[in-house]
Design a protein around this motif. Structure first.
Motif, PDB file in Angstrom:
ATOM      1  N   GLU A 125      72.790 -22.188  17.542  1.00  0.00           N
ATOM      2  CA  GLU A 125      71.472 -21.529  17.534  1.00  0.00           C
ATOM      3  C   GLU A 125      71.102 -21.021  18.921  1.00  0.00           C
ATOM      4  O   GLU A 125      69.927 -20.754  19.179  1.00  0.00           O
ATOM      5  N   ILE A 126      72.066 -20.884  19.808  1.00  0.00           N
ATOM      6  CA  ILE A 126      71.753 -20.578  21.203  1.00  0.00           C
ATOM      7  C   ILE A 126      70.958 -19.285  21.354  1.00  0.00           C
ATOM      8  O   ILE A 126      70.111 -19.155  22.248  1.00  0.00           O
ATOM      9  N   ASP A 127      71.170 -18.295  20.459  1.00  0.00           N
ATOM     10  CA  ASP A 127      70.410 -17.042  20.532  1.00  0.00           C
ATOM     11  C   ASP A 127      68.925 -17.274  20.286  1.00  0.00           C
ATOM     12  O   ASP A 127      68.095 -16.462  20.715  1.00  0.00           O
ATOM     13  N   HIS A 128      68.588 -18.357  19.582  1.00  0.00           N
ATOM     14  CA  HIS A 128      67.197 -18.655  19.260  1.00  0.00           C
ATOM     15  C   HIS A 128      66.607 -19.701  20.204  1.00  0.00           C
ATOM     16  O   HIS A 128      65.438 -20.076  20.050  1.00  0.00           O
ATOM     17  N   LEU A 129      67.394 -20.152  21.172  1.00  0.00           N
ATOM     18  CA  LEU A 129      66.928 -21.120  22.169  1.00  0.00           C
ATOM     19  C   LEU A 129      66.869 -20.420  23.529  1.00  0.00           C
ATOM     20  O   LEU A 129      65.939 -19.681  23.803  1.00  0.00           O
ATOM     21  N   ASN A 130      67.857 -20.640  24.381  1.00  0.00           N
ATOM     22  CA  ASN A 130      67.870 -19.932  25.667  1.00  0.00           C
ATOM     23  C   ASN A 130      67.859 -18.428  25.460  1.00  0.00           C
ATOM     24  O   ASN A 130      67.251 -17.687  26.248  1.00  0.00           O
ATOM     25  N   GLY A 131      68.512 -17.959  24.398  1.00  0.00           N
ATOM     26  CA  GLY A 131      68.544 -16.532  24.113  1.00  0.00           C
ATOM     27  C   GLY A 131      67.173 -15.964  23.822  1.00  0.00           C
ATOM     28  O   GLY A 131      66.876 -14.809  24.179  1.00  0.00           O
ATOM     29  N   TYR A 132      66.311 -16.749  23.172  1.00  0.00           N
ATOM     30  CA  TYR A 132      64.951 -16.280  22.889  1.00  0.00           C
ATOM     31  C   TYR A 132      64.157 -16.135  24.181  1.00  0.00           C
ATOM     32  O   TYR A 132      63.399 -15.172  24.355  1.00  0.00           O
ATOM     33  N   VAL A 133      64.338 -17.094  25.094  1.00  0.00           N
ATOM     34  CA  VAL A 133      63.651 -17.015  26.389  1.00  0.00           C
ATOM     35  C   VAL A 133      64.119 -15.781  27.154  1.00  0.00           C
ATOM     36  O   VAL A 133      63.309 -15.053  27.755  1.00  0.00           O
ATOM     37  N   VAL A 134      65.418 -15.512  27.119  1.00  0.00           N
ATOM     38  CA  VAL A 134      65.957 -14.312  27.772  1.00  0.00           C
ATOM     39  C   VAL A 134      65.362 -13.046  27.151  1.00  0.00           C
ATOM     40  O   VAL A 134      64.941 -12.126  27.857  1.00  0.00           O
ATOM     41  N   GLN A 135      65.297 -13.018  25.827  1.00  0.00           N
ATOM     42  CA  GLN A 135      64.764 -11.855  25.119  1.00  0.00           C
ATOM     43  C   GLN A 135      63.300 -11.603  25.474  1.00  0.00           C
ATOM     44  O   GLN A 135      62.912 -10.474  25.789  1.00  0.00           O
ATOM     45  N   ARG A 136      62.480 -12.665  25.440  1.00  0.00           N
ATOM     46  CA  ARG A 136      61.060 -12.496  25.759  1.00  0.00           C
ATOM     47  C   ARG A 136      60.877 -12.204  27.248  1.00  0.00           C
ATOM     48  O   ARG A 136      59.952 -11.478  27.628  1.00  0.00           O
ATOM     49  N   GLY A 137      61.759 -12.753  28.077  1.00  0.00           N
ATOM     50  CA  GLY A 137      61.689 -12.449  29.498  1.00  0.00           C
ATOM     51  C   GLY A 137      61.915 -10.973  29.762  1.00  0.00           C
ATOM     52  O   GLY A 137      61.200 -10.345  30.559  1.00  0.00           O
ATOM     53  N   LYS A 138      62.897 -10.390  29.088  1.00  0.00           N
ATOM     54  CA  LYS A 138      63.151  -8.961  29.229  1.00  0.00           C
ATOM     55  C   LYS A 138      61.952  -8.138  28.776  1.00  0.00           C
ATOM     56  O   LYS A 138      61.597  -7.127  29.390  1.00  0.00           O
ATOM     57  N   ALA A 139      61.309  -8.570  27.700  1.00  0.00           N
ATOM     58  CA  ALA A 139      60.153  -7.840  27.178  1.00  0.00           C
ATOM     59  C   ALA A 139      58.995  -7.834  28.171  1.00  0.00           C
ATOM     60  O   ALA A 139      58.215  -6.861  28.215  1.00  0.00           O
ATOM     61  N   HIS A 140      58.884  -8.905  28.983  1.00  0.00           N
ATOM     62  CA  HIS A 140      57.778  -9.009  29.936  1.00  0.00           C
ATOM     63  C   HIS A 140      58.194  -8.697  31.372  1.00  0.00           C
ATOM     64  O   HIS A 140      57.355  -8.748  32.271  1.00  0.00           O
ATOM     65  N   GLY A 141      59.469  -8.405  31.585  1.00  0.00           N
ATOM     66  CA  GLY A 141      59.929  -8.164  32.939  1.00  0.00           C
ATOM     67  C   GLY A 141      60.023  -9.426  33.775  1.00  0.00           C
ATOM     68  O   GLY A 141      59.924  -9.374  35.008  1.00  0.00           O
ATOM     69  N   VAL A 142      60.227 -10.568  33.116  1.00  0.00           N
ATOM     70  CA  VAL A 142      60.355 -11.849  33.815  1.00  0.00           C
ATOM     71  C   VAL A 142      61.841 -12.207  33.912  1.00  0.00           C
ATOM     72  O   VAL A 142      62.512 -12.336  32.886  1.00  0.00           O
ATOM     73  N   PRO A 143      62.385 -12.370  35.103  1.00  0.00           N
ATOM     74  CA  PRO A 143      63.816 -12.674  35.233  1.00  0.00           C
ATOM     75  C   PRO A 143      64.149 -14.073  34.722  1.00  0.00           C
ATOM     76  O   PRO A 143      63.402 -15.029  34.955  1.00  0.00           O
ATOM     77  N   THR A 144      65.284 -14.191  34.045  1.00  0.00           N
ATOM     78  CA  THR A 144      65.716 -15.483  33.495  1.00  0.00           C
ATOM     79  C   THR A 144      67.214 -15.680  33.720  1.00  0.00           C
ATOM     80  O   THR A 144      67.982 -15.892  32.775  1.00  0.00           O
ATOM     81  N   PRO A 145      67.680 -15.644  34.966  1.00  0.00           N
ATOM     82  CA  PRO A 145      69.134 -15.695  35.223  1.00  0.00           C
ATOM     83  C   PRO A 145      69.797 -17.006  34.797  1.00  0.00           C
ATOM     84  O   PRO A 145      70.939 -16.997  34.333  1.00  0.00           O
ATOM     85  N   VAL A 146      69.113 -18.141  34.937  1.00  0.00           N
ATOM     86  CA  VAL A 146      69.736 -19.421  34.581  1.00  0.00           C
ATOM     87  C   VAL A 146      69.877 -19.526  33.064  1.00  0.00           C
ATOM     88  O   VAL A 146      70.933 -19.897  32.542  1.00  0.00           O
ATOM     89  N   ASN A 147      68.818 -19.198  32.342  1.00  0.00           N
ATOM     90  CA  ASN A 147      68.893 -19.229  30.883  1.00  0.00           C
ATOM     91  C   ASN A 147      69.927 -18.234  30.362  1.00  0.00           C
ATOM     92  O   ASN A 147      70.641 -18.519  29.397  1.00  0.00           O
ATOM     93  N   ASN A 148      70.022 -17.093  31.007  1.00  0.00           N
ATOM     94  CA  ASN A 148      71.002 -16.100  30.578  1.00  0.00           C
ATOM     95  C   ASN A 148      72.427 -16.596  30.811  1.00  0.00           C
ATOM     96  O   ASN A 148      73.323 -16.370  29.984  1.00  0.00           O
ATOM     97  N   THR A 149      72.646 -17.281  31.930  1.00  0.00           N
ATOM     98  CA  THR A 149      73.973 -17.836  32.209  1.00  0.00           C
ATOM     99  C   THR A 149      74.372 -18.856  31.136  1.00  0.00           C
ATOM    100  O   THR A 149      75.499 -18.832  30.621  1.00  0.00           O
ATOM    101  N   LEU A 150      73.449 -19.747  30.783  1.00  0.00           N
ATOM    102  CA  LEU A 150      73.732 -20.738  29.745  1.00  0.00           C
ATOM    103  C   LEU A 150      73.977 -20.073  28.400  1.00  0.00           C
ATOM    104  O   LEU A 150      74.869 -20.475  27.645  1.00  0.00           O
ATOM    105  N   LEU A 151      73.193 -19.043  28.091  1.00  0.00           N
ATOM    106  CA  LEU A 151      73.375 -18.285  26.850  1.00  0.00           C
ATOM    107  C   LEU A 151      74.788 -17.723  26.764  1.00  0.00           C
ATOM    108  O   LEU A 151      75.493 -17.899  25.765  1.00  0.00           O
ATOM    109  N   VAL A 152      75.222 -17.057  27.831  1.00  0.00           N
ATOM    110  CA  VAL A 152      76.538 -16.413  27.826  1.00  0.00           C
ATOM    111  C   VAL A 152      77.652 -17.456  27.748  1.00  0.00           C
ATOM    112  O   VAL A 152      78.635 -17.284  27.018  1.00  0.00           O
TER     113      VAL A 152
END
Length: 287
Positions: free
Chosen positions: A245-272
């Motif tokens: 379910e990683i797309d709905h966990l760290n991936g969701y934070v990455v997705q919402r971060g992109k929508a708001h212009g908030v950087p999420t490099p650590v969550n994105n690294t874990l997602l990948v």
């Protein structure tokens, strides 16, 4: 626990689990008991017909498809409770089920694992937080009488986000190491890394207008004390070579971060990294 309290419960699941439950009941193994609880079980989604309440417990990746499967068998007014990871499953299920079937999100604080067909291992906790609906108070009382601590909250979205942040902090790390929470936080550098994950999640939550508890950081860091031997659900999925379910966990934070212009490099690294770990080896190009 509902079945033990006298409620008519029907489980819907895969063949191996259903056969085991039909033969000997659901095996529930906790720190204090190891019992078999008789109840109905079926592999057919049509078995949901006639239910007053549906506990919707599928993986977040299966929300729309599972909702579509049960929709023809749900009577108008049937309450569907989404007991899932992630923060938007109720909205996604409701979009499929329509306005005649109320859907309420539930936050689940419990550490469990499937130890085999029809065999549930319980490692800790077990409380629920339910969003308010006309039936929520009645359902919460029934759950509480069955020994399931249940609270109705008008800020269930904040509670869902709180659990999301806990999952973002531990699920991927547990999955990538295949180790439990207690071991993780004893390793050098892990707690500062968890703080970085929390910081990103809090920034995204604030941008999304989410009302979070003041001491959430303490709650996140306190989790391993209550569930030291727990492997995350993501770790269990990887071990079984199942989609996570990683797309709905760290991936969701990455997705919402992109929508708001908030950087999420650590969550994105874990997602990948988890996405790479769950990629079938057959997909690897030959040299």
């Amino acid at each position: 626990m509902l079945a033990r309290a006298g409620h008519e419960v029907t489980l819907i699941g895969r063949q191996a689990h259903v056969e085991a439950v039909r033969k000997q009941g659901l095996r529930l193994q906790t720190a204090t008991e190891d019992i078999h609880v008789p109840m109905n079980a079926s592999t057919e989604v049509s078995a949901v017909q006639g239910a007053d309440v549906v506990l919707f417990c599928v993986k977040s990746t299966d929300t729309e498809s599972a909702a579509a499967q049960i929709k023809p068998f749900l009577a108008p007014g049937t309450l569907v409770l989404t007991l899932q990871n992630g923060v938007d499953n109720d909205e996604r299920a409701s979009a499929v089920l329509g306005p005649d079937r109320p859907v309420a999100p539930v936050v689940v604080y419990v550490a469990t694992a499937m130890a085999g067909p029809g065999h549930v291992r319980h490692f800790g906790r077990g409380e629920l937080v339910i969003a308010p609906t006309p039936a929520s108070d009645r359902v919460a009382q029934q759950f509480a009488k069955a020994g399931i601590p249940t609270q109705v909250s008008h800020n269930v979205r904040g509670a869902l986000w709180s659990k999301l942040i806990i999952n973002c902090a531990y699920n991927a790390l547990s999955a990538l190491t295949q180790m439990p929470y207690g071991w993780l936080v004893e390793q050098g550098g892990v707690n500062p890394l968890i703080d970085d994950i929390i910081d990103e999640c809090l920034a995204v939550a604030r941008a999304d207008g989410i009302d979070l508890p003041e001491k959430l950081r303490d709650t996140v860091h306190g989790l391993p004390q209550t569930m030291p031997g727990q492997l995350s659900s993501t770790a269990q999925d990887l071990a079984r070579h199942k989609p996570t379910e990683i797309d709905h966990l760290n991936g969701y934070v990455v997705q919402r971060g992109k929508a708001h212009g908030v950087p999420t490099p650590v969550n994105n690294t874990l997602l990948v990294l988890v996405q790479l770990a769950q990629t079938p080896r057959s997909a690897t190009p030959s040299r």
